[in-house]
Design a protein around this motif. Structure first.
Motif, PDB file in Angstrom:
ATOM      1  N   LEU A 160      13.075  10.223   0.496  1.00  0.00           N
ATOM      2  CA  LEU A 160      13.937   8.676   0.358  1.00  0.00           C
ATOM      3  C   LEU A 160      14.124   7.917   1.562  1.00  0.00           C
ATOM      4  N   PHE A 161      14.655   8.865   2.618  1.00  0.00           N
ATOM      5  CA  PHE A 161      14.810   8.026   3.785  1.00  0.00           C
ATOM      6  C   PHE A 161      13.438   7.534   4.323  1.00  0.00           C
ATOM      7  N   VAL A 162      12.444   8.464   4.405  1.00  0.00           N
ATOM      8  CA  VAL A 162      11.277   8.199   5.016  1.00  0.00           C
ATOM      9  C   VAL A 162      10.511   7.116   4.308  1.00  0.00           C
ATOM     10  N   LYS A 163      10.452   7.125   3.104  1.00  0.00           N
ATOM     11  CA  LYS A 163       9.952   6.025   2.018  1.00  0.00           C
ATOM     12  C   LYS A 163      10.649   4.684   2.444  1.00  0.00           C
ATOM     13  N   THR A 164      11.979   4.730   2.549  1.00  0.00           N
ATOM     14  CA  THR A 164      12.658   3.367   2.741  1.00  0.00           C
ATOM     15  C   THR A 164      12.090   2.903   4.323  1.00  0.00           C
ATOM     16  N   TRP A 165      12.015   3.734   5.133  1.00  0.00           N
ATOM     17  CA  TRP A 165      11.473   3.535   6.421  1.00  0.00           C
ATOM     18  C   TRP A 165      10.383   2.806   6.472  1.00  0.00           C
ATOM     19  N   ILE A 166       9.280   3.344   5.679  1.00  0.00           N
ATOM     20  CA  ILE A 166       7.963   2.824   5.526  1.00  0.00           C
ATOM     21  C   ILE A 166       7.899   1.221   4.968  1.00  0.00           C
ATOM     22  N   ILE A 167       9.147   1.164   4.051  1.00  0.00           N
ATOM     23  CA  ILE A 167       9.149  -0.288   3.547  1.00  0.00           C
ATOM     24  C   ILE A 167       9.320  -1.184   4.503  1.00  0.00           C
ATOM     25  N   PHE A 168      10.456  -0.761   5.443  1.00  0.00           N
ATOM     26  CA  PHE A 168      11.185  -1.459   6.224  1.00  0.00           C
ATOM     27  C   PHE A 168       9.882  -2.005   7.397  1.00  0.00           C
ATOM     28  N   GLU A 169       8.988  -1.095   7.446  1.00  0.00           N
ATOM     29  CA  GLU A 169       7.672  -1.577   8.536  1.00  0.00           C
ATOM     30  C   GLU A 169       6.960  -2.392   7.776  1.00  0.00           C
ATOM     31  N   LYS A 170       6.900  -2.494   6.528  1.00  0.00           N
ATOM     32  CA  LYS A 170       6.039  -3.292   5.709  1.00  0.00           C
ATOM     33  C   LYS A 170       6.577  -4.843   5.819  1.00  0.00           C
ATOM     34  N   VAL A 171       8.246  -4.725   5.632  1.00  0.00           N
ATOM     35  CA  VAL A 171       8.876  -5.786   5.698  1.00  0.00           C
ATOM     36  C   VAL A 171       8.856  -6.607   7.321  1.00  0.00           C
ATOM     37  N   ILE A 172       9.130  -5.722   7.965  1.00  0.00           N
ATOM     38  CA  ILE A 172       8.823  -6.391   9.476  1.00  0.00           C
ATOM     39  C   ILE A 172       7.595  -6.910   9.858  1.00  0.00           C
ATOM     40  N   LYS A 173       6.550  -6.333   9.225  1.00  0.00           N
ATOM     41  CA  LYS A 173       5.142  -6.774   9.373  1.00  0.00           C
ATOM     42  C   LYS A 173       4.982  -8.183   8.771  1.00  0.00           C
ATOM     43  N   GLN A 174       5.486  -8.286   7.727  1.00  0.00           N
ATOM     44  CA  GLN A 174       5.401  -9.488   6.786  1.00  0.00           C
ATOM     45  C   GLN A 174       6.182 -10.631   7.486  1.00  0.00           C
ATOM     46  N   LEU A 175       7.441 -10.348   8.059  1.00  0.00           N
ATOM     47  CA  LEU A 175       8.253 -11.391   8.831  1.00  0.00           C
ATOM     48  C   LEU A 175       7.282 -11.826  10.170  1.00  0.00           C
ATOM     49  N   MET A 176       6.678 -10.673  10.876  1.00  0.00           N
ATOM     50  CA  MET A 176       6.020 -11.300  11.849  1.00  0.00           C
ATOM     51  C   MET A 176       4.810 -12.163  11.707  1.00  0.00           C
ATOM     52  N   GLU A 177       4.231 -12.000  10.611  1.00  0.00           N
ATOM     53  CA  GLU A 177       3.026 -12.657  10.192  1.00  0.00           C
ATOM     54  C   GLU A 177       3.358 -13.847   9.976  1.00  0.00           C
ATOM     55  N   GLU A 178       4.481 -14.042   9.055  1.00  0.00           N
ATOM     56  CA  GLU A 178       5.222 -15.284   8.551  1.00  0.00           C
ATOM     57  C   GLU A 178       5.573 -16.208   9.809  1.00  0.00           C
ATOM     58  N   ASN A 179       5.980 -15.691  10.876  1.00  0.00           N
ATOM     59  CA  ASN A 179       6.644 -16.314  12.169  1.00  0.00           C
ATOM     60  C   ASN A 179       5.600 -16.451  13.185  1.00  0.00           C
ATOM     61  N   SER A 180       4.210 -15.947  12.940  1.00  0.00           N
ATOM     62  CA  SER A 180       2.957 -15.781  13.757  1.00  0.00           C
ATOM     63  C   SER A 180       3.448 -15.339  15.241  1.00  0.00           C
TER      64      SER A 180
END
Length: 422
Positions: free
Chosen positions: A316-336
């Motif tokens: 559960l913890f590791v899966k949540t961390w993987i989602i965290f990485e996806k979220v951060i990647k999306q934020l970085m792409e949106e903010n160029s």
């Protein structure tokens, strides 16, 4: 008088021989265990110096050193306990060197050939290629404190170089059958040339194995996996720490000795060089992120716990961390952020992450803490109670929700929120 100093030292060493033999044995077990776990092809041997060989060496060196006391001998002779690591592939010398630096306290490092080395005869070839480490055992509860004060020597070279060195050393430097003729020395030099050619062939063999591995759908052998990782690292990522390949081999073992070659290639492409995490740690995390099979991750985590509930908490913890990485990647792409060199890996630039997600200083400290927890979980280093795991999971989830709320693309935010709640 000086001969008496030598004989006195020899008599003392005879009484201490078993002591040095035990030190060599302990170091041997430490090294061999880690070399096997990390999937490095090598032969490890150890010994305490034989009494008769020590006497011969001291008498010969005394002609130059002129020993005045026991301390002078102890300072000069550092290989009373010694180990040899004979590598199948010469290019693994540096990687094994990093391993030695991790496992032992380094006193000195000596590389051969030395620039100031003057051969005893007119050699055409460069002679002995190796690295010698003078080390001490690190203090631990398992090791007697007496053993940690003694220096031992670890010699690292290819299997071919060790064999040639042994022959040359006994014939040239310890000529039991008389001084070698110029023709005999020339033959030894010729053999050295063949050994150096053999080392080039071994390096080519290592490269050929890697190329063959790349073409396979799956990697099914831990030595092939380590070879693939080492080759990729040496050619593209030497400016970051390699780390411990044992964890990748643990993942391979947990998943029925199968890792998708294409997934591994993707995981390596996602490596970022401006991260505090090692190459091997990033590869492991990336391949877990790429492989969306829950069973794959669960099998890996089960190695470290027989408690089904705890395994579920790990997952559960590791899966949540993987989602965290996806979220951060999306934020970085949106903010160029770093768009030209965008890496899928996390922590490309941690300060920028906090800025785009509008996280607090407490959030920053918590993320750094949770990353350490994640690494300890993935490596089986630390065991956590269910209460702690639940606490860490909730803390991580709160941060992920904050970050999802900053995503501008609603469909992406909804999808990630759904993943988080699943």
């Amino acid at each position: 008088m000086r001969v008496n100093v030598i004989e006195s030292f020899i008599k003392q060493y005879e009484k201490e021989y078993d002591f040095y033999k035990e030190i060599a044995k302990i170091a041997h077990e430490i090294l061999e265990s880690d070399i096997i776990k990390r999937g490095i092809k090598a032969i490890v041997s150890s010994r305490a110096k034989k009494v008769d060989r020590l006497r011969e060496k001291l008498l010969k060196r005394n002609e130059r050193e002129k020993y005045k006391n026991k301390s002078a001998i102890e300072k000069d002779i550092v290989d009373l306990a010694g180990l040899r690591i004979a590598l199948y592939f010469p290019s693994d010398r540096e990687i094994v060197g990093n391993l030695i630096e991790d496992l032992f306290e380094i006193v000195a490092v000596k590389k051969f050939p030395e620039d100031v080395y003057e051969p005893k005869f007119n050699k055409r070839f460069s002679g002995y290629w190796a690295t010698h480490y003078r080390v001490k055992l690190k203090s631990s509860d398992e090791i007697d404190k007496r053993f940690t004060n003694i220096i031992l020597e670890i010699q690292v070279a290819s299997v071919l170089m060790h064999a040639w060195s042994e022959v040359e050393h006994d014939l040239v430097y310890k000529p039991f059958s008389g001084t070698l003729t110029d023709d005999e020395l020339a033959i030894l030099d010729e053999i050295n040339g063949l050994v150096l050619t053999g080392e080039i062939a071994l390096e080519r063999l290592q490269k050929a194995i890697t190329e063959r591995t790349k073409k396979q759908n799956e990697i099914t052998d831990k030595y092939d996996l380590t070879n693939y990782i080492n080759y990729s690292y040496q050619n593209n990522f030497k400016n970051i720490d390699l780390g411990n390949t044992e964890f990748l081999n643990n993942y391979l073992k947990a998943n029925n000795n199968k890792i998708s070659t294409s997934q591994l290639s993707q995981a390596i492409k996602r490596i970022t060089t401006n991260s505090n995490e090692s190459f091997s740690d990033q590869v492991l995390q990336n391949i877990i992120s790429i492989n969306t099979s829950g069973k794959s991750l669960q099998r890996y985590l089960q190695q470290f716990s027989l408690d089904e509930n705890k395994v579920s908490s790990f997952e559960l913890f590791v899966k949540t961390w993987i989602i965290f990485e996806k979220v951060i990647k999306q934020l970085m792409e949106e903010n160029s952020i770093d768009k030209e060199n965008q890496q899928v890996n996390f922590f490309t630039n941690i300060e920028q992450i906090f800025e785009v997600a509008e996280l607090s200083k407490d959030d920053k400290n918590n993320i750094l803490l949770l990353r350490r927890i994640r690494n300890q979980m993935l490596h089986g280093v630390e065991s956590f109670s269910d209460r702690d795991l639940e606490k860490y999971y909730k803390l991580l989830k709160e941060i992920v929700i904050k970050c999802i709320n900053k995503i501008k693309t609603k469909k992406v935010a909804e999808r990630l929120q759904k993943e988080l709640n699943y």
